[in-house]
Design a protein around this motif. Sequence first.
Motif, PDB file in Angstrom:
ATOM      1  N   HIS A 167       0.819  -1.364  -0.186  1.00 20.33           N
ATOM      2  CA  HIS A 167       0.008  -0.016   0.106  1.00 20.33           C
ATOM      3  C   HIS A 167       1.053   1.237   0.114  1.00 20.33           C
ATOM      4  O   HIS A 167       0.347   2.396   0.079  1.00 20.33           O
ATOM      5  N   SER A 168       2.158   1.117  -0.234  1.00 16.70           N
ATOM      6  CA  SER A 168       3.104   2.205  -0.162  1.00 16.70           C
ATOM      7  C   SER A 168       2.752   3.233   0.847  1.00 16.70           C
ATOM      8  O   SER A 168       2.366   4.404   0.337  1.00 16.70           O
ATOM      9  N   VAL A 169       2.956   3.335   2.055  1.00  9.99           N
ATOM     10  CA  VAL A 169       2.780   4.323   3.047  1.00  9.99           C
ATOM     11  C   VAL A 169       4.114   4.674   3.803  1.00  9.99           C
ATOM     12  O   VAL A 169       4.264   5.312   4.748  1.00  9.99           O
ATOM     13  N   ASP A 170       5.229   4.111   3.197  1.00 13.55           N
ATOM     14  CA  ASP A 170       6.545   4.454   3.836  1.00 13.55           C
ATOM     15  C   ASP A 170       6.577   5.888   4.124  1.00 13.55           C
ATOM     16  O   ASP A 170       7.207   6.317   5.065  1.00 13.55           O
ATOM     17  N   TYR A 171       6.406   6.885   2.952  1.00 15.41           N
ATOM     18  CA  TYR A 171       6.751   8.092   3.242  1.00 15.41           C
ATOM     19  C   TYR A 171       5.933   8.829   4.478  1.00 15.41           C
ATOM     20  O   TYR A 171       6.614   9.540   5.089  1.00 15.41           O
ATOM     21  N   LEU A 172       4.770   8.221   4.512  1.00 18.13           N
ATOM     22  CA  LEU A 172       3.623   8.579   5.527  1.00 18.13           C
ATOM     23  C   LEU A 172       4.438   8.372   6.839  1.00 18.13           C
ATOM     24  O   LEU A 172       4.419   9.128   7.697  1.00 18.13           O
ATOM     25  N   ALA A 173       4.917   7.026   6.959  1.00 14.97           N
ATOM     26  CA  ALA A 173       5.290   6.430   8.416  1.00 14.97           C
ATOM     27  C   ALA A 173       6.440   7.423   8.517  1.00 14.97           C
ATOM     28  O   ALA A 173       6.669   7.529   9.735  1.00 14.97           O
ATOM     29  N   LYS A 174       7.458   7.771   7.813  1.00 10.21           N
ATOM     30  CA  LYS A 174       8.625   8.244   7.861  1.00 10.21           C
ATOM     31  C   LYS A 174       8.197   9.885   8.604  1.00 10.21           C
ATOM     32  O   LYS A 174       8.984  10.266   9.481  1.00 10.21           O
ATOM     33  N   VAL A 175       7.334  10.309   8.195  1.00 10.71           N
ATOM     34  CA  VAL A 175       6.774  12.005   8.460  1.00 10.71           C
ATOM     35  C   VAL A 175       6.216  11.638   9.907  1.00 10.71           C
ATOM     36  O   VAL A 175       6.541  12.479  10.987  1.00 10.71           O
ATOM     37  N   VAL A 176       5.485  10.757  10.362  1.00 10.03           N
ATOM     38  CA  VAL A 176       4.742  10.400  11.573  1.00 10.03           C
ATOM     39  C   VAL A 176       5.922  10.060  12.554  1.00 10.03           C
ATOM     40  O   VAL A 176       5.811  10.756  13.659  1.00 10.03           O
ATOM     41  N   LYS A 177       7.066   9.307  12.288  1.00  7.31           N
ATOM     42  CA  LYS A 177       7.980   9.022  13.156  1.00  7.31           C
ATOM     43  C   LYS A 177       8.727  10.277  13.417  1.00  7.31           C
ATOM     44  O   LYS A 177       8.989  10.458  14.741  1.00  7.31           O
ATOM     45  N   MET A 178       8.892  11.106  12.577  1.00  6.87           N
ATOM     46  CA  MET A 178       9.643  12.416  12.957  1.00  6.87           C
ATOM     47  C   MET A 178       8.784  13.276  13.842  1.00  6.87           C
ATOM     48  O   MET A 178       9.442  13.967  14.472  1.00  6.87           O
ATOM     49  N   ASN A 179       7.576  13.039  13.511  1.00  4.67           N
ATOM     50  CA  ASN A 179       6.576  14.067  14.201  1.00  4.67           C
ATOM     51  C   ASN A 179       6.743  13.493  16.010  1.00  4.67           C
ATOM     52  O   ASN A 179       6.480  14.108  16.651  1.00  4.67           O
ATOM     53  N   CYS A 180       6.529  12.170  15.984  1.00  8.69           N
ATOM     54  CA  CYS A 180       6.707  11.751  17.290  1.00  8.69           C
ATOM     55  C   CYS A 180       7.919  11.994  18.133  1.00  8.69           C
ATOM     56  O   CYS A 180       7.763  12.476  19.153  1.00  8.69           O
ATOM     57  N   VAL A 181       9.119  12.043  17.465  1.00  9.08           N
ATOM     58  CA  VAL A 181      10.352  12.438  17.941  1.00  9.08           C
ATOM     59  C   VAL A 181      10.349  13.949  18.415  1.00  9.08           C
ATOM     60  O   VAL A 181      10.581  14.243  19.607  1.00  9.08           O
ATOM     61  N   GLN A 182       9.848  14.774  17.480  1.00 12.67           N
ATOM     62  CA  GLN A 182       9.821  16.330  17.726  1.00 12.67           C
ATOM     63  C   GLN A 182       8.919  16.359  18.996  1.00 12.67           C
ATOM     64  O   GLN A 182       9.133  17.240  19.896  1.00 12.67           O
ATOM     65  N   MET A 183       7.733  15.925  18.751  1.00 12.14           N
ATOM     66  CA  MET A 183       6.846  15.875  20.006  1.00 12.14           C
ATOM     67  C   MET A 183       7.064  15.551  21.379  1.00 12.14           C
ATOM     68  O   MET A 183       6.683  16.301  22.501  1.00 12.14           O
ATOM     69  N   SER A 184       8.117  14.427  21.239  1.00 11.41           N
ATOM     70  CA  SER A 184       8.387  14.044  22.459  1.00 11.41           C
ATOM     71  C   SER A 184       9.407  14.612  23.159  1.00 11.41           C
ATOM     72  O   SER A 184       9.442  15.154  24.517  1.00 11.41           O
ATOM     73  N   LEU A 185      10.177  15.378  22.030  1.00  7.44           N
ATOM     74  CA  LEU A 185      11.072  16.682  22.815  1.00  7.44           C
ATOM     75  C   LEU A 185      10.552  17.845  23.223  1.00  7.44           C
ATOM     76  O   LEU A 185      10.837  18.348  24.298  1.00  7.44           O
TER      77      LEU A 185
END
Length: 678
Positions: A631-649
């Motif tokens: 289903h090709s959602v890799d790009y979306l997963a990458k964005v979400v992971k970076m948002n998780c890192v930023q929001m945890s900081l």
Amino acid sequence: MSKWEDITAKFASASRSLPLGHLVTDENFGLFEAMSAIELMDPKMDAGMLCNKDLCKIGSAEEAISAGLLPLTLDLKDTIGVSDELVCCICTWLDGHSLAQTVLTCLYLHAVPQIKSPVLTSICNAALKCCELINYIVSTSGCYEEEDFSTCTYGYNINPGFSTSKIIAMLKDCEEDINKKTKRGGEVSPEETALIHRLNFWKYFLIVLYKVQTFEKKHMSSLKADLSKLFHTVAPIISTLDAGTQPLINEQKHRQMIGYEYLINQKLLSSTPPRYIEIMDRSKMTEYLMRLFAHMDLMTRISDSTTLSSIIRFFVRFSEQTPCTLSRSCLFHLFLVEGKVLGDEPFTKFIKHEIRTFSYPISFFSPHYCDGNVKQTVDTFLEETSICIQNYIQAMCHNKGRQRRKLGALLPELNELYKKSENYDSMLHGYLSATDPSANHLRSFSCWVLFITVEVMIKYLLIGWELELYSIHEAHYVYCYLEYLFSWLRQTVICGQDQISSGEAVEKKMAKRNKNMKRRKREKNHHMVLQMTNVYQMMSHGYIKAMEGFAIQGKLEGYLDRKFDQEELRFRQRFAPFAISMPIPLEFTNYPSLSFIIANAPSGKEQDLFKESLENFTSVKDILERIPPQHSVDYLAKVVKMNCVQMSLVVKGHNKDSKKPPILDFSICQNVPFIKVI
């Protein structure tokens, strides 16, 4: 006699009375006219300021021939140079400039019968035919705007007077004449080799354009093969760009090239000052051709899309590649040939299949569809729907700025279609329930139309990010509206599921009565649609809570100055195209504005908001990790992971005291950002 008055001081004084962010507008002069206007006395926009009328020494091709300034026989180096310059002019024309100031500056195109060189004659005829085909494809597809492409020929006849097959034969004969030298034992010079590469380019460019113009689905494989050959003609041209005569720039910055007079058509243009034009240089020309042919190769993959939803996805992804006007026009020209997809099957058949997959209307069942009233109502609905969906797909073939405008203009059409679909549902329900009380057709058509309408609204908002139309403080209400729309999308999908269950129950009941009845196999795709809708809705909520937290922290303080703040006005203007009956518009009174949130936030509220945002992004990450790779959602997963890192900081207090606004970075995905706190 006219009397001129300097209004600069008056204009400056009047402009000071305008509030911040306001523009002067009139019934006949709005933002579109202001952006389309030519700035007088600016040499980059007003060609009249170049003061170059004395540089044009030739009035016509005949005049040039009489004066001995236009040689009718050229050596190989000059022939190659003229050919390369013609391609540069065509690319400049495709880039949005006028035909008269680009291609038709070549004097040889105005005197083709007088040319004594067979090779140059063939190249000129091929160039004219290519321009004729391009003009036809672009103008009939209707996927261009004034700033994209100029179809005006200024009274010139660009039909060379020969058929495409005849011109291709001419090019082949010229190539064979050069190759005969090799067969006789002679050596082919580097210039002759370079000329063969140009002849090959013109031949395959002409073949591809002709096959697009006269496209039939059975010729798709041969079109792909010819496109591949055309793509591979560019590399040899790149390696031999120096083989031809190069244009010179004189002291007055006037371009000079044998066989060309770049100012010859300046007087033919309209009364408005012509735009300043620079002919594309040869290295940029080859880059342009590589992109063009790559996009044209990509467009042939439309044949792999077998459903309406996959077709719409293909057009959306094709648009994300930022293709030029010609490749967009070629795609739409291939897609819809006389109301048939790829010239093969009626477009209404694809719509019918899509609705059957979405809501499984019982009016599509064989016993019911055979009824005259039912069939007529269904066919009328499909015909009316096909017009709207064609307009939707055609809108996706425009440039991004116009695409958004076209989608906004499409919403009233879809709203009208929704009202009609409700009436058709009611009529069909009356016809069918009279014979079968268990039959239910209410919302079978209308829920699908509403689904498409909401999709268009979401696309309209997301394109705004791609065009960089929103400021950081506007992200809050944009994502609030997106969350609202995704909730509507979810409701329509659930409604479709309910209709499927109802339809299957009726079909099962009918199958018991009729043992010979064959039940159709139905594709079940609602699970994935629902899952992705939930993903985007939760992501929108994550962005909303993050923006609210940043606003309370004071990171958006400079953007929310109370003195100039007119949030309600901005809100209404941003979402003005959404003033339709369904889905019900989100009113400002129901929107939790940032000003209200800041004024009523208790101490420490931002931490709760940041935690809520992090929880949403974490939940989305978990969902995406469980989605199969196809289903090709890799790009979306990458964005979400970076948002998780930023929001945890941010939750831990990262840059808490900084008043700099966060940055929404769209480098990974064009319309889904990751948050950077600085």
